[in-house]
Design a protein around this motif. Structure first.
Motif, PDB file in Angstrom:
ATOM      1  N   GLY A  92      14.617   4.300  -6.368  1.00 30.37           N
ATOM      2  CA  GLY A  92      14.026   4.210  -5.048  1.00 30.37           C
ATOM      3  C   GLY A  92      13.464   5.528  -4.554  1.00 30.37           C
ATOM      4  O   GLY A  92      12.895   5.593  -3.474  1.00 30.37           O
ATOM      5  N   LEU A  93      13.619   6.610  -5.325  1.00 27.73           N
ATOM      6  CA  LEU A  93      13.148   7.912  -4.875  1.00 27.73           C
ATOM      7  C   LEU A  93      11.632   8.001  -4.898  1.00 27.73           C
ATOM      8  O   LEU A  93      11.024   8.719  -4.117  1.00 27.73           O
ATOM      9  N   PRO A  95      14.443   7.946   1.262  1.00 22.64           N
ATOM     10  CA  PRO A  95      14.957   8.365  -0.053  1.00 22.64           C
ATOM     11  C   PRO A  95      16.127   7.500  -0.501  1.00 22.64           C
ATOM     12  O   PRO A  95      17.018   7.174   0.280  1.00 22.64           O
ATOM     13  N   PHE A  96      16.084   7.093  -1.765  1.00 26.37           N
ATOM     14  CA  PHE A  96      17.156   6.360  -2.442  1.00 26.37           C
ATOM     15  C   PHE A  96      17.297   4.915  -1.980  1.00 26.37           C
ATOM     16  O   PHE A  96      18.186   4.212  -2.430  1.00 26.37           O
ATOM     17  N   CYS A 127       6.064   9.602  -2.816  1.00 26.81           N
ATOM     18  CA  CYS A 127       4.683   9.180  -2.562  1.00 26.81           C
ATOM     19  C   CYS A 127       4.315   9.394  -1.101  1.00 26.81           C
ATOM     20  O   CYS A 127       3.233   9.903  -0.783  1.00 26.81           O
ATOM     21  N   HIS A 128       5.197   8.996  -0.213  1.00 34.67           N
ATOM     22  CA  HIS A 128       4.941   9.153   1.219  1.00 34.67           C
ATOM     23  C   HIS A 128       4.746  10.622   1.570  1.00 34.67           C
ATOM     24  O   HIS A 128       3.835  10.980   2.329  1.00 34.67           O
ATOM     25  N   GLY A 129       5.577  11.488   0.995  1.00 37.36           N
ATOM     26  CA  GLY A 129       5.467  12.913   1.272  1.00 37.36           C
ATOM     27  C   GLY A 129       4.153  13.500   0.779  1.00 37.36           C
ATOM     28  O   GLY A 129       3.524  14.316   1.466  1.00 37.36           O
ATOM     29  N   GLY A 147      -2.933  11.979   5.071  1.00 35.56           N
ATOM     30  CA  GLY A 147      -3.186  10.561   4.867  1.00 35.56           C
ATOM     31  C   GLY A 147      -2.056   9.684   5.363  1.00 35.56           C
ATOM     32  O   GLY A 147      -1.066  10.146   5.945  1.00 35.56           O
ATOM     33  N   THR A 148      -2.213   8.396   5.118  1.00 37.52           N
ATOM     34  CA  THR A 148      -1.204   7.411   5.496  1.00 37.52           C
ATOM     35  C   THR A 148      -0.946   6.492   4.305  1.00 37.52           C
ATOM     36  O   THR A 148      -1.817   6.283   3.459  1.00 37.52           O
TER      37      THR A 148
END
Length: 310
Positions: free
Chosen positions: A117-118, A105-106, A123-125, A132-133
């Motif tokens: 940058g958040l 984060p950030f 997206c990853h979360g 998924g990956t």
């Protein structure tokens, strides 16, 4: 309601519709989508991930030479049966030391002034919550590829039409709250000026489905009917119920909707209005609207906000 089935190809096509005009200012846009199985999860949320990755790709490319650069969008099924979506660019790339931090984060690898940058952390979360990956490959001066891998929905989610009587039609899945029958997000536009409503319709539809209200009173009637929206664009100054009064009513009766209001204004007309805009949950956008900027802001907000619950 059972698990939701979604289509990665449709989510990628939606993201291209949203961000494509911005990408094409920077580079050629090439799309190659193989047929893929359904995934288990909210396709609109996946689409927001792809919007963010496409926006990053466009911003990684220095302006001025679109003919020498390319952004590529692909989908395929890997040998293990996972659905893979790739978004590649020929932009500035990233150093190896940056790659281990880009999902924090950030942390931002973008050029100065292009975001907090958040987005990548969100997206990853979203992707990992679906099993998924999300991976990245990058080289300075060469470009970057983001690769999203998602598991197929599986046989347990397949329709059982083969076991049903031939005359029976399977019931359609219940729509996701805040989505149209096409799966696109449905936005509420609250604006008393008919010309501005028409302009917003041209700017945002497609890909978004729009519900128009000509004032705060008409909008409140929609909430009384049980309507809920993932994002609300509201004019600040209106003759019947202005934006400040509308937000006050939402906070009192529908607080979940109060957190989804993005205000529109041609400039705060007094000190109280300026102070109000400074404390509004999602801030505001200025009229007249720039198509790319407005779409980017909406896509980012839809990515960051939690999905509507039934």
């Amino acid at each position: 309601m059972g698990p939701v089935r979604s289509d990665v190809g449709g989510a990628l096509q939606w993201a291209v519709a949203v961000v494509g005009p911005e990408v094409r200012k920077q580079a050629r846009l090439e799309v190659a989508l193989d047929e893929t199985p359904a995934i288990r999860g909210d396709g609109h949320r996946v689409g927001q991930v792809f919007v963010n990755l496409l926006t990053n790709a466009a911003q990684a490319i220095e302006p001025g030479a679109p003919e020498r650069n390319c952004v590529t969008v692909r989908s395929r099924v890997d040998p293990d049966g996972r659905i893979v979506a790739e978004i590649s660019d020929t932009g500035c790339g990233m150093a190896e030391s940056q790659l281990g931090r880009i999902f924090d984060p950030f942390y931002s690898a973008r050029r100065t002034g292009l975001g907090t940058g958040l987005g990548l952390a969100i997206c990853h979360g979203i992707v990992t919550a679906m099993g998924g990956t999300i991976e990245v490959e990058s080289e300075l001066g060469v470009g970057t590829t983001f690769r999203v891998g998602l598991p197929p929905a599986g046989e347990e989610l397949a329709t059982h039409a083969a076991d049903a009587p031939q005359a029976a039609e399977p019931e359609p899945a219940a729509p996701r709250p805040g989505a149209s029958t096409s799966g696109a997000a449905t936005l509420l536009i609250i604006e008393d000026d008919e010309m501005i409503r028409a302009a917003l319709a041209r700017l945002l539809s497609p890909p978004y489905e729009l519900v128009m209200a000509s004032g705060g009173r008409e909008a409140l009637a929609l909430f009384e009917q049980g309507r809920r929206f993932p994002l609300i664009l509201c004019d600040l100054t209106m003759p019947d119920v202005n934006g400040m009064d509308l937000l006050r009513s939402l906070n009192e009766r529908w607080p979940d909707q109060a957190q989804r209001v993005l205000f529109m204004t041609g400039g705060a007309t007094n000190e109280a209005a300026a102070q109000f805009l400074d404390t509004a949950p999602l801030g505001h956008v200025e009229k007249p609207f720039d198509r790319v900027t407005l779409r980017r802001r909406i896509a980012a907000l839809l990515l960051e906000l939690e999905p509507l619950t039934p």
